[in-house]
Design an enzyme around this catalytic site. Sequence first.
Site, mmCIF file in Angstrom:
data_model
loop_
_atom_site.group_PDB
_atom_site.id
_atom_site.type_symbol
_atom_site.label_atom_id
_atom_site.label_comp_id
_atom_site.label_asym_id
_atom_site.label_seq_id
_atom_site.Cartn_x
_atom_site.Cartn_y
_atom_site.Cartn_z
ATOM 1 N N LYS A 116 35.460 44.490 29.530
ATOM 2 C CA LYS A 116 36.861 44.113 29.355
ATOM 3 C C LYS A 116 37.606 45.098 28.472
ATOM 4 C CE LYS A 116 36.971 39.222 30.420
ATOM 5 N NZ LYS A 116 37.325 37.872 29.976
ATOM 6 N N LYS A 200 34.172 40.879 45.389
ATOM 7 C CA LYS A 200 34.283 39.459 45.068
ATOM 8 C C LYS A 200 35.690 38.935 45.387
ATOM 9 C CE LYS A 200 33.007 36.798 41.180
ATOM 10 N NZ LYS A 200 32.580 36.665 39.791
ATOM 11 N N LYS A 203 41.232 36.440 41.945
ATOM 12 C CA LYS A 203 42.637 36.059 41.770
ATOM 13 C C LYS A 203 43.500 37.265 41.457
ATOM 14 C CE LYS A 203 40.936 34.032 37.629
ATOM 15 N NZ LYS A 203 40.611 32.659 37.266
#
Length: 342
Positions: A116, A200, A203
Amino acid sequence: MTTHAPRVFSGMQPTGNLTLGNYLGALRNFVALQERDFERLYCVVDLHAITVAQDPATLARATREVAAAYIASGLDPERSIIFNQSRVSAHAELGWIFTCVARMGWLNRMTQFKEKAGKNRENASVGLFSYPTLMAADILAYRATHVPVGEDQKQHLELTRDIAAKFNNDFNVPDFFPLPEPLIQAETARIMSLRDGRNKMSKSDPSDMSRINLTDDADLIAQKIRKAKTDPEPLPSEAEGLAERPEALNLVGIYSALSGRSVADILAEYGGQGFGAFKPALAEMTVTKIAPIGEEMRRLMQSPDEIDAILADGAERAAALARPVLREVYETLGLTGGGSAR
Ligand code: TRP
């Protein structure tokens, strides 16, 4: 030896646009646990969300949306405690204490932080670095014994166990905190993008056609399945035949997850047939299972007061469970007065 009552805690971040992947990978698992002998707490982890920049109005909306998804998926607010993290101060309080228990070296090993923060480590928030200590607090404030999580959270759960063990050991309070176990859902098919079976379902994919959002209505769901990428071959009769066919594998996997039927069973029926035969069946199955959830979510989002009342009630019940634990933690550490939990 474990003296701790069976208790489940899990959480989801309030990031909008929940997808079919969230439902199959987490939500339906949460719901299934209602049939088992656990006390259950399901949290919307809004304090975790602010480890990266958030627009306040969007965060508030996303928090209610995840709560709506919990309820619409079948969590019963009577039988499961549903709340958002920031309403219960025990999380932040115990989180601080755990940042003093965890070691820099432990957190330095966390792969999610590395992913991240990326190259911009110097500019990541301290909260993003210490994220897993707050997660440990979420779980241990309730002495939860079992934590349904995806594979990607296993490392954080191991850190939770390390923190629990170090606390128990350092302060000579054996078994004060349980060492919680992950509940990894057996054999969840990984749900992949409808546009590219190697990525994957996400969103954050720029193409909305790549995913089924839980709030999509029946027509949109059917349209997305109809347009999903496939290959020109008919479906194979055996699972091995899907190995090099990521899109076919994904669509059959979704059908299997939604219907509860094995891949072998599905291929026994559809093997040798093209997608022209399979896609309508998949569309119907997806609409049947997912459209009612979206409908209920939209209804709830129209009455935020209803959601807020559920969250307030859940927070009260959660706080009542955490209070005695926190009081003991403060006493154990010599923090006189018992903190806000007195
Ligand atoms: N870190 C989890 C995720 O990103 C969310 C989370 C926060 C959580 N606290 C938790 C999950 C406690 C399980 C238990 O998916």
